[in-house]
Write an enzyme that holds these catalytic residues in place. Structure first.
Site, PDB file in Angstrom:
ATOM      1  N   ASN A  51       0.788  -1.250   0.000  1.00 17.32           N
ATOM      2  CA  ASN A  51       0.000   0.000   0.000  1.00 17.32           C
ATOM      3  C   ASN A  51       0.816   1.296   0.000  1.00 17.32           C
ATOM      4  O   ASN A  51       0.353   2.296  -0.549  1.00 17.32           O
ATOM      5  CB  ASN A  51      -1.074  -0.025   1.090  1.00 17.32           C
ATOM      6  N   ARG A  98      11.514   3.233   5.051  1.00 17.59           N
ATOM      7  CA  ARG A  98      11.224   3.108   6.486  1.00 17.59           C
ATOM      8  C   ARG A  98      12.019   1.960   7.114  1.00 17.59           C
ATOM      9  O   ARG A  98      12.327   1.978   8.299  1.00 17.59           O
ATOM     10  CB  ARG A  98       9.715   2.893   6.687  1.00 17.59           C
ATOM     11  N   LYS A 126      12.390  -7.425   0.611  1.00 19.87           N
ATOM     12  CA  LYS A 126      11.458  -8.159  -0.264  1.00 19.87           C
ATOM     13  C   LYS A 126      10.185  -7.328  -0.447  1.00 19.87           C
ATOM     14  O   LYS A 126       9.436  -7.101   0.499  1.00 19.87           O
ATOM     15  CB  LYS A 126      11.071  -9.505   0.364  1.00 19.87           C
ATOM     16  N   PRO A 127       9.932  -6.875  -1.689  1.00 21.54           N
ATOM     17  CA  PRO A 127       8.683  -6.129  -1.923  1.00 21.54           C
ATOM     18  C   PRO A 127       7.498  -7.085  -2.039  1.00 21.54           C
ATOM     19  O   PRO A 127       7.678  -8.297  -2.208  1.00 21.54           O
ATOM     20  CB  PRO A 127       8.944  -5.451  -3.272  1.00 21.54           C
ATOM     21  N   SER A 128       6.292  -6.525  -1.979  1.00 25.13           N
ATOM     22  CA  SER A 128       5.092  -7.325  -2.229  1.00 25.13           C
ATOM     23  C   SER A 128       5.082  -7.735  -3.702  1.00 25.13           C
ATOM     24  O   SER A 128       5.520  -6.964  -4.569  1.00 25.13           O
ATOM     25  CB  SER A 128       3.850  -6.487  -1.912  1.00 25.13           C
ATOM     26  N   GLU A 164       4.639  -4.227  11.999  1.00 25.98           N
ATOM     27  CA  GLU A 164       3.677  -3.130  11.812  1.00 25.98           C
ATOM     28  C   GLU A 164       2.482  -3.750  11.118  1.00 25.98           C
ATOM     29  O   GLU A 164       2.530  -4.012   9.912  1.00 25.98           O
ATOM     30  CB  GLU A 164       4.260  -2.066  10.887  1.00 25.98           C
ATOM     31  N   CYS A 182      -3.312   1.631   6.703  1.00 27.08           N
ATOM     32  CA  CYS A 182      -3.468   0.936   7.992  1.00 27.08           C
ATOM     33  C   CYS A 182      -3.950   1.846   9.109  1.00 27.08           C
ATOM     34  O   CYS A 182      -4.638   1.410  10.012  1.00 27.08           O
ATOM     35  CB  CYS A 182      -2.141   0.316   8.389  1.00 27.08           C
ATOM     36  N   ASN A 183      -3.586   3.139   9.057  1.00 23.33           N
ATOM     37  CA  ASN A 183      -3.844   3.997  10.221  1.00 23.33           C
ATOM     38  C   ASN A 183      -5.118   4.838  10.072  1.00 23.33           C
ATOM     39  O   ASN A 183      -5.422   5.651  10.922  1.00 23.33           O
ATOM     40  CB  ASN A 183      -2.632   4.897  10.498  1.00 23.33           C
TER      41      ASN A 183
HETATM   42  P1  NAD Z   1       0.409  -9.308   3.608  1.00 21.95           P
HETATM   43  O1  NAD Z   1       0.599  -9.666   5.037  1.00 21.95           O
HETATM   44  O2  NAD Z   1      -0.495 -10.152   2.792  1.00 21.95           O
HETATM   45  O3  NAD Z   1       1.826  -9.327   2.817  1.00 21.95           O
HETATM   46  C1  NAD Z   1       2.906  -8.517   3.235  1.00 21.95           C
HETATM   47  C2  NAD Z   1       4.216  -9.165   2.789  1.00 21.95           C
HETATM   48  O4  NAD Z   1       4.408 -10.384   3.505  1.00 21.95           O
HETATM   49  C3  NAD Z   1       4.288  -9.489   1.316  1.00 21.95           C
HETATM   50  O5  NAD Z   1       5.556  -9.111   0.813  1.00 21.95           O
HETATM   51  C4  NAD Z   1       4.121 -10.997   1.298  1.00 21.95           C
HETATM   52  O6  NAD Z   1       4.710 -11.619   0.167  1.00 21.95           O
HETATM   53  C5  NAD Z   1       4.843 -11.389   2.576  1.00 21.95           C
HETATM   54  N1  NAD Z   1       4.510 -12.722   3.112  1.00 21.95           N
HETATM   55  C6  NAD Z   1       3.389 -13.460   2.874  1.00 21.95           C
HETATM   56  N2  NAD Z   1       3.477 -14.635   3.539  1.00 21.95           N
HETATM   57  C7  NAD Z   1       4.659 -14.641   4.206  1.00 21.95           C
HETATM   58  C8  NAD Z   1       5.311 -15.577   5.063  1.00 21.95           C
HETATM   59  N3  NAD Z   1       4.771 -16.754   5.380  1.00 21.95           N
HETATM   60  N4  NAD Z   1       6.504 -15.236   5.587  1.00 21.95           N
HETATM   61  C9  NAD Z   1       7.073 -14.038   5.299  1.00 21.95           C
HETATM   62  N5  NAD Z   1       6.517 -13.131   4.465  1.00 21.95           N
HETATM   63  C10 NAD Z   1       5.315 -13.426   3.939  1.00 21.95           C
HETATM   64  O7  NAD Z   1      -0.059  -7.784   3.593  1.00 21.95           O
HETATM   65  P2  NAD Z   1      -0.517  -6.898   2.336  1.00 21.95           P
HETATM   66  O8  NAD Z   1      -1.844  -7.396   1.857  1.00 21.95           O
HETATM   67  O9  NAD Z   1       0.593  -6.780   1.368  1.00 21.95           O
HETATM   68  O10 NAD Z   1      -0.695  -5.454   3.018  1.00 21.95           O
HETATM   69  C11 NAD Z   1      -1.864  -5.026   3.660  1.00 21.95           C
HETATM   70  C12 NAD Z   1      -1.720  -5.132   5.165  1.00 21.95           C
HETATM   71  O11 NAD Z   1      -0.604  -4.357   5.598  1.00 21.95           O
HETATM   72  C13 NAD Z   1      -2.915  -4.554   5.886  1.00 21.95           C
HETATM   73  O12 NAD Z   1      -3.301  -5.404   6.937  1.00 21.95           O
HETATM   74  C14 NAD Z   1      -2.388  -3.241   6.449  1.00 21.95           C
HETATM   75  O13 NAD Z   1      -3.053  -2.789   7.599  1.00 21.95           O
HETATM   76  C15 NAD Z   1      -0.970  -3.590   6.728  1.00 21.95           C
HETATM   77  N6  NAD Z   1      -0.147  -2.370   6.821  1.00 21.95           N
HETATM   78  C16 NAD Z   1       0.272  -1.958   8.063  1.00 21.95           C
HETATM   79  C17 NAD Z   1       1.025  -0.787   8.204  1.00 21.95           C
HETATM   80  C18 NAD Z   1       1.507  -0.314   9.555  1.00 21.95           C
HETATM   81  O14 NAD Z   1       2.339   0.582   9.585  1.00 21.95           O
HETATM   82  N7  NAD Z   1       1.021  -0.865  10.662  1.00 21.95           N
HETATM   83  C19 NAD Z   1       1.356  -0.049   7.061  1.00 21.95           C
HETATM   84  C20 NAD Z   1       0.930  -0.487   5.808  1.00 21.95           C
HETATM   85  C21 NAD Z   1       0.177  -1.671   5.706  1.00 21.95           C
END
Ligand code: NAD
Length: 488
Positions: free
Chosen positions: A157, A165, A180-182, A255, A289-290
């Site tokens: 996002n 960060r 590692k990016p998404s 986070e 998220c916030n």
């Molecule tokens: P996600 O948890 O689906 O994926 C995030 C990352 O984790 C990706 O790079 C993914 O490939 C990786 N991942 C997936 N499975 C894994 C595993 N088993 N081990 C290690 N890595 C793994 O999240 P998303 O859908 O990309 O992002 C949305 C979420 O992020 C929302 O819940 C949002 O609230 C949260 N978010 C939080 C903050 C914050 O500062 N608190 C900021 C931005 C987004």
């Protein structure tokens, strides 16, 4: 170097200061959520390649941490300058793969450069301590040292900002990183790596590796050479990462998600509350998220507030995020739209009323969702308890501040919260009793570089930004120095 095949960019991994082809036969197509077009192919790195990236970070770390901090800071500032020089191209890359409005993408790019500069400025400021000893002729030194190799696992996002960060506080304090990016939004990270490769950053200090969570993410959370995993993403993934990290007692910084309440008191400036809550709910197409995810409004002003909020949400111009007049763009993927549809269907079956919106827009990709206001919801409904991640606002009413605070705190998440009031006593009581990492009073939710972004409860462990965020990337080494004063 990254190449173009049949008009589509094919990216390479960035390991030890070199772009290199993955040996994997698996590639993932990245699409534009506004148009559905395939815009790039990224490699799904193999386990061997992840280990190679970790090894290269590990080998580079000793020399990197031996540089004076101010030298490390100069490298960071070079990267920040490169980002500013390439603002427009980076912003377009982010918009194309994430669906973020181009205006916000430009803000993200500049904010990222500012963030890197801010962290670089800590080089001459972070310090250790000299503590009083209980013994004669003894000094106790508390040194602050880097942790080693830090892995950064990112969501989609704020994909560009989140690289900084993780990377900037890690590097200025002497750590090296593997990012590692998404898989939804990797292109901007590869463009970032390209800029890094054009600076003199020593090889191996910054590595970028793409691929699945189950292979790349898991290894970055469990490899014994990783000292800390800094993760931003969902709660379920955070739980998996914490479990994987446990085997080697790797430090985790998580986070995670949020479900921010916004409380609107009967003395609130309603224009301000509506503008700020709407802004907070539609920014990044409702995927932050916030940001405000549920509203509690005092029953005395509820009808007026709901009318004003619904009008404001209805008058939001949806369209392609690359066009300057667009106010809201598409959601990231089909699963995200379906999650919102399910939450709304369940709420309607439980008696909720859709005041405005409630449906996906007809569009080529079907990923645009109408800004939505829902009333007659109850505190126990999923729409009030689960993260929505789309432009949908459930609104509930309350009788007095005590009830509002009780309802706001009734959540497994504890990231951010907000309150609208003109009464200082009410604002201070809310500050005292709201159980969240952040509270915004009479303004939209958006954190500052010098603040501290850290969730309570299931919203996370540890935090980012400011002095406290920097210190996450340091560990202590206490030295007891005994000396003989009388010796000649
Ligand atoms: P996600 O948890 O689906 O994926 C995030 C990352 O984790 C990706 O790079 C993914 O490939 C990786 N991942 C997936 N499975 C894994 C595993 N088993 N081990 C290690 N890595 C793994 O999240 P998303 O859908 O990309 O992002 C949305 C979420 O992020 C929302 O819940 C949002 O609230 C949260 N978010 C939080 C903050 C914050 O500062 N608190 C900021 C931005 C987004």
């Amino acid at each position: 170097m990254n190449s173009i095949k049949e008009g589509i960019k094919v990216y390479q991994l960035y390991i030890n200061g070199e772009f290199q082809d993955s040996t994997s036969s698996k590639f993932k197509a990245v699409t534009n959520p506004a148009t559905g077009d395939v815009i790039s192919q990224i490699p799904e790195a193999t386990l061997t390649e992840v280990k190679l990236a970790i090894d290269s970070a590990d080998k580079a770390q000793k020399a990197w941490s031996s540089l004076p901090a101010i030298e490390r800071a100069k490298h960071l500032k070079d990267i920040a300058n490169k980002i500013r020089e390439n603002e427009e191209q980076l912003a377009r890359t982010i918009t194309e793969e994430q669906g973020k409005l181009i205006s916000l993408a430009r803000v993200e790019v500049n904010f990222t450069a500012d963030y890197i500069d801010y962290m670089a400025e800590w080089a001459r400021r972070y310090d250790g301590e000299v503590v009083q000893s209980d013994r004669p002729n003894e000094h106790i030194f508390v040194f602050k040292k880097p942790i080693g190799v830090v892995s950064g696992i990112l969501p989609w996002n704020f994909p560009f900002f989140l690289i900084a960060r993780k990377m900037a506080p890690a590097l200025v304090t002497g750590n090296t990183v593997v990012i590692k990016p998404s898989t939804e939004t990797p292109n901007n990270a590869f463009e970032f790596a390209k800029l890094v490769s054009e600076t003199n950053l020593p090889k191996g200090v910054f590595n970028l590796i793409s691929g699945s969570g189950s292979v790349v993410g898991h290894e970055l959370s469990s490899n014994s050479k990783i000292g800390m995993v800094s993760f931003t993403g969902g709660v379920d993934t955070g739980t998996r990462i914490m479990k994987a990290a446990a085997d080697n007692i790797i430090k985790v910084s998580l986070e995670l998600g949020g479900k921010a309440p916004a409380i609107v008191m009967d003395d609130a400036d309603l224009e301000l509350a509506v503008t700020s809550i709407k802004q907070s709910r539609i920014i990044n197409n409702g995927q932050v998220c916030n940001c405000a995810e549920r509203v509690y409004v005092h029953e005395k002003v509820a009808d007026k507030f709901i009318n004003m909020l619904s009008e404001a949400m209805k008058n939001t111009k949806s369209g392609n995020p690359i066009e300057a007049s667009t106010e809201i763009g598409p959601l990231i993927n089909e699963a995200s739209v379906q999650h919102i549809e399910k939450l709304l269907d369940d709420a309607k079956n439980g008696g909720a009323t859709i005041i405005t919106g409630g449906k996906r827009e007809d569009s080529k990709t079907g990923l645009y969702f109408q800004p939505t206001v829902v009333t007659n919801v109850t505190q126990d409904m999923d729409i009030v308890q689960q993260e929505i991640f789309g432009p949908v606002l459930p609104v509930l009413t309350f009788k007095d501040l005590d009830e509002a605070i009780l309802l706001a705190n009734d959540s497994e998440f504890g990231l951010t919260s907000s309150i609208y009031t003109q009464n200082l006593d009410i604002a201070m009581k809310a500050c005292k009793e709201l159980q969240f990492g952040e509270t915004y009073i009479n303004r939209e939710n958006f954190e500052a570089i010098q603040g501290f972004h850290a969730g309570w409860r299931k919203s996370g462990i540890g935090g980012a930004d400011g002095k406290h965020g920097l210190e996450e990337y340091l560990q202590t080494h206490v030295v007891y120095l005994q000396y003989n004063q009388d010796k000649k």
